[in-house]
Write an enzyme that holds these catalytic residues in place. Structure first.
Site, mmCIF file in Angstrom:
data_model
loop_
_atom_site.group_PDB
_atom_site.id
_atom_site.type_symbol
_atom_site.label_atom_id
_atom_site.label_comp_id
_atom_site.label_asym_id
_atom_site.label_seq_id
_atom_site.Cartn_x
_atom_site.Cartn_y
_atom_site.Cartn_z
ATOM 1 N N GLU A 198 0.785 -1.229 0.000
ATOM 2 C CA GLU A 198 0.000 0.000 0.000
ATOM 3 C C GLU A 198 0.820 1.284 0.000
ATOM 4 O O GLU A 198 0.351 2.304 -0.487
ATOM 5 C CB GLU A 198 -0.953 0.005 1.211
ATOM 6 C CG GLU A 198 -1.952 -1.136 1.234
ATOM 7 C CD GLU A 198 -2.937 -1.084 0.079
ATOM 8 O OE1 GLU A 198 -3.271 0.033 -0.372
ATOM 9 O OE2 GLU A 198 -3.366 -2.162 -0.382
ATOM 10 N N SER A 478 -48.555 -20.510 40.780
ATOM 11 C CA SER A 478 -48.008 -21.431 41.779
ATOM 12 C C SER A 478 -46.497 -21.339 41.932
ATOM 13 O O SER A 478 -45.918 -22.022 42.778
ATOM 14 C CB SER A 478 -48.389 -22.870 41.416
ATOM 15 O OG SER A 478 -49.796 -23.033 41.449
#
Length: 778
Positions: A198, A478
């Site tokens: 690059e 319950s």
């Protein structure tokens, strides 16, 4: 005549003399204009450069590069006695970037052997929490970890912990994600490949590189295609940060000028650091993968400093076109691109031709897809946010690069989500409901540590709307009954599991309200029943009678000691679960029951480290005794009976009885809500199923939520629950019909635990004996 000629010459000279100043004045005019134009151009250029400089300074005011908080999951921890096979662990390791190998050459390698596994564990943590890489041998015996041995010393160790997996981050901005990386932390091979491909002249140019442009043109002409870019790293950084990707001359000119200003404003080291962390290297859902550190985790599931040469080459090769060279979608393209980078490295002398050839023959080594996105579990993340905001402002979490080490077990989370989704579809089909009518929530915790391992607040994976696991307030039915019975068992001089309760019609009257006549689920009355049967078979009438005898306020006090902070009305109906609570609240309550009476506040965070790796906060286990061990042991025994022979007996088809699972169903009026809470020694799971519009679902706790619970827990590794009686407890054989001591003459006998002094005092009539039962303990 002569005078006339002289006069004529004088006139001619005068004309020429007057003409020269006019010409000189003309030249000065154009010089003046040219100077002004140049000055104007210089001024405009200066203004543009100053504008670009201002934009750059504003962009990097404060933190040069804001970094979000990163979220890490629960680490894999192995110790003697755990239920794992070598292949189980191999699958987990490969998902986290470990490699199968013949021998252990470097961190991240593992090798399978007969009844054993060798693993070279990677370095874990940073800063003051770091541990060095080490090799261990894990031995197995019939699906159980039988020992962990250090390779170097041969010593046996209690346990071994792997590095926690990176899950994702608290989103930084518009779909960005990154992990900070300093240039000195990047492997040399990565930097060499980056510069060669690059920007070979990075250290020498001032933002633009004419020689690099010529070199790129020549290289591309030689290959007949674009193989090398002409932009410097500084130009690429400018484009990524400030400009659009359109290929226009004006954009390139702006890019060049801004690159020059970047070079004047920042050092080369800073520019390189910005580039290493900003470069775009892939997409994970709606999250953009920025920077080599995060890309290394995403593509190879390993830290960037452990990248091999060919892996670094692949990442650098992707820079030109991350989508085009996506190695999961386009592996052939990615392979060719990687090999081109390797060949270029060889041509530049960075590696040998032979090495490039050998490396080119290796596979890409990409791990299976991992999203690196916390958006996969928004409900759990939502609760994590709520806990974090108690300690840090949002800005700190989004910008200061904190590392959050959490309790999330990604495998359990995925299992819980999938189990909820699949089971609700089947329930809708069985009940002939419209698709999507049912909703649900699932929470899985480690009851001994209070860690939330999974939290699902919606049947749809990734949906970030209403968090039912935390915010849904529904009657619990319950599910509250164990607290009623546990309140009584804390009074051993009066109550035990064998205490007889009255299961007969009851009408409660209070001034200003209608008479209340609760009914049992089956609509029947069973007369005198032992206390344990009231819970095992979820009888309403003996539960209400017991609660009224104790006092509703006393039961509510027990709920508060179990972590329920919400105001609860002291109505008799509260004894049957009329009060409304979230699944998270019920999970906290059952955590106490599953943990032998010790309350540990539920948490999602283990510790927090700063970007340097130093621990800035710890969240250790905070334990307090909510109820005495003996009473908790008794209620645990009764809840295990619920699974063996009570309302949850249907679980027997899916689980080994030796696991000694315990749990409780919950059903509300008109079958609007279905609940189940159950646990093994290592996992507690609470499930709610219902409809958002509160319409009946026609599902009991056993036929609805318990089916989700069954699907979740059957896919997980459960440990056998075996709480031990202490010296203050005894076991007695009783006659279930009377609650009195039984012997061999009684047709039905049941061994029950008792706190000393609370055991029955008389013998059952079937024994043929009478009087004291002292001495009949087992």
């Amino acid at each position: 005549m002569a005078n006339k000629r002289q006069t004529q010459k004088d006139r001619t000279k005068a004309k020429k003399s007057r003409a020269r100043p006019r010409a000189a004045r003309g030249g000065n005019f154009w010089l003046f204009i040219s100077t002004r134009l140049l000055a104007g151009l210089f001024f405009v250029t200066l203004v543009i450069l100053l504008y670009f400089d201002l934009e750059i300074r504003q962009r990097f005011s404060g933190n040069i590069q804001a970094e979000p908080a990163h979220v890490y999951g629960r680490p894999l921890t192995l110790s003697k006695g755990q239920a794992y096979t070598p292949e189980d662990i191999a699958d987990r390791l490969e998902a986290n970037g470990y490699r199968r190998a013949g021998t252990l050459a470097e961190p991240g390698d593992f090798a399978l052997a007969a009844h054993a596994m060798d693993v070279f564990i990677r370095r874990s943590g940073q800063g003051d929490d770091s541990t060095e890489a080490r090799a261990v041998r894990i031995a197995f015996d019939r699906g159980i970890v039988s020992g962990v041995i250090e390779h170097a010393s041969g010593d046996h160790v209690d346990q071994v912990e792997f590095a926690p997996p990176l899950i994702g981050s608290l989103q930084l901005g518009p779909h960005k994600d990154r992990i900070s990386l300093k240039p000195h932390q990047a492997p040399a091979g990565l930097l060499e490949a980056l510069f060669i491909m690059e920007d070979r002249n990075f250290q020498n140019h001032h933002g633009i590189d004419p020689r690099g442009i010529l070199r790129a043109v020549w290289s591309n002409l030689r290959h007949g295609r674009t193989v090398q870019g002409a932009s410097t790293l500084t130009q690429q950084l400018v484009k990524n940060l400030f400009l659009n990707p359109q290929k226009k001359l004006t954009r390139k000119m702006v890019e060049a000028m801004m690159a020059i200003m970047m070079e004047l404003r920042f050092s080369k080291a800073t520019i390189l650091e910005l580039y290493l962390n900003e470069v775009f290297l892939g997409q994970s859902g709606n999250r953009a993968i920025h920077g080599f550190a995060l890309a290394s985790e995403y593509w190879f599931a390993r830290p960037v400093n452990q990248l091999k040469v060919e892996e670094a080459a692949m990442l650098v090769g992707m820079i030109a076109a991350p989508s085009f060279y996506n190695p999961r979608k386009h592996p052939e393209r990615a392979l060719k691109r990687r090999n081109l980078v390797l060949a270029t490295l060889a041509g530049a002398g960075s590696i040998s031709e032979r090495s490039a050839e050998l490396l080119s023959q290796k596979p890409l080594g990409i791990v299976e897809h991992q999203s690196l996105s916390t958006s996969d579990f928004p409900s759990w993340l939502d609760y994590l946010h709520r806990q974090l905001r108690q300690y840090y402002p949002v800005k700190t979490l989004r910008e200061n690069g904190l590392n959050l080490y959490t309790t999330l077990d990604i495998d359990i989370q995925k299992t819980a989500q999938q189990a909820l989704t699949d089971t609700l579809v089947r329930l809708e089909q069985r009940k002939e409901m419209a698709p999507g009518a049912l909703q649900g929530a699932v929470i899985v915790v480690d009851p001994g540590r209070g860690e939330i391992l999974a939290l699902v607040g919606d049947r749809a994976r990734g949906y970030s709307g209403f968090n039912r696991a935390v915010d849904a307030r529904r009657p619990v039915g319950s599910l509250v009954k164990p607290v009623v019975y546990l309140t009584a068992l804390q009074i051993p001089e009066k109550y035990s599991l064998a205490t007889m309760l009255d299961d007969s019609p009851l009408t409660f009257r209070s001034e200003g309200s209608e008479p209340w006549s609760p009914q049992n689920y089956d609509g029947k009355f069973h007369g005198p029943v032992p206390l344990y049967q009231g819970l095992v078979h979820s009888r309403n009438l003996p539960t209400v009678r017991l609660g009224l005898e104790l006092g509703v306020d006393r039961v509510i006090d027990t709920m508060r000691r179990f972590g329920i902070r919400r105001d609860i009305a002291d109505y008799p109906s509260t004894l049957l679960g009329a009060s409304q609570h979230s699944p998270l609240e019920m999970t906290q309550m059952y955590q106490v029951i599953a943990n032998q009476g010790s309350l540990i506040p539920l948490r999602t965070i283990r510790s927090i480290r700063n970007h340097r790796g130093h621990t800035v906060a710890r969240f250790p286990v905070s334990k307090s005794r909510a109820v005495d061990y003996e009473s908790a042991f008794l209620i645990d025994h009764a809840l295990a009976m619920v699974v063996r022979q009570g309302t949850a007996a249907g679980l027997g088809r899916s689980f080994d009885a030796r696991l000694n699972l315990a749990g409780k169903t919950g059903t509300t009026d008109d079958f609007r809500d279905s609940w189940f809470a159950g646990y093994s020694a290592n996992l507690l799971t609470v499930v709610w199923v219902g409809r958002d519009d509160n319409q009946p679902v026609n599902l009991s706790g056993a036929s609805g939520a318990m089916r989700v619970w069954e699907e979740v827990m059957s896919r997980l590794r459960l440990e056998k629950s075996s709480p031990a009686q202490n010296d203050n407890m005894v076991t007695v054989s009783i006659d279930p019909g009377t609650g009195l001591v039984a012997n061999q003459r009684c047709p039905q006998r049941l061994n029950l635990p008792f706190i000393k002094g609370s055991e029955p005092e008389g013998f059952a009539p079937c024994s043929g004996l009478s009087g004291s039962s002292a001495g009949w303990f087992k």
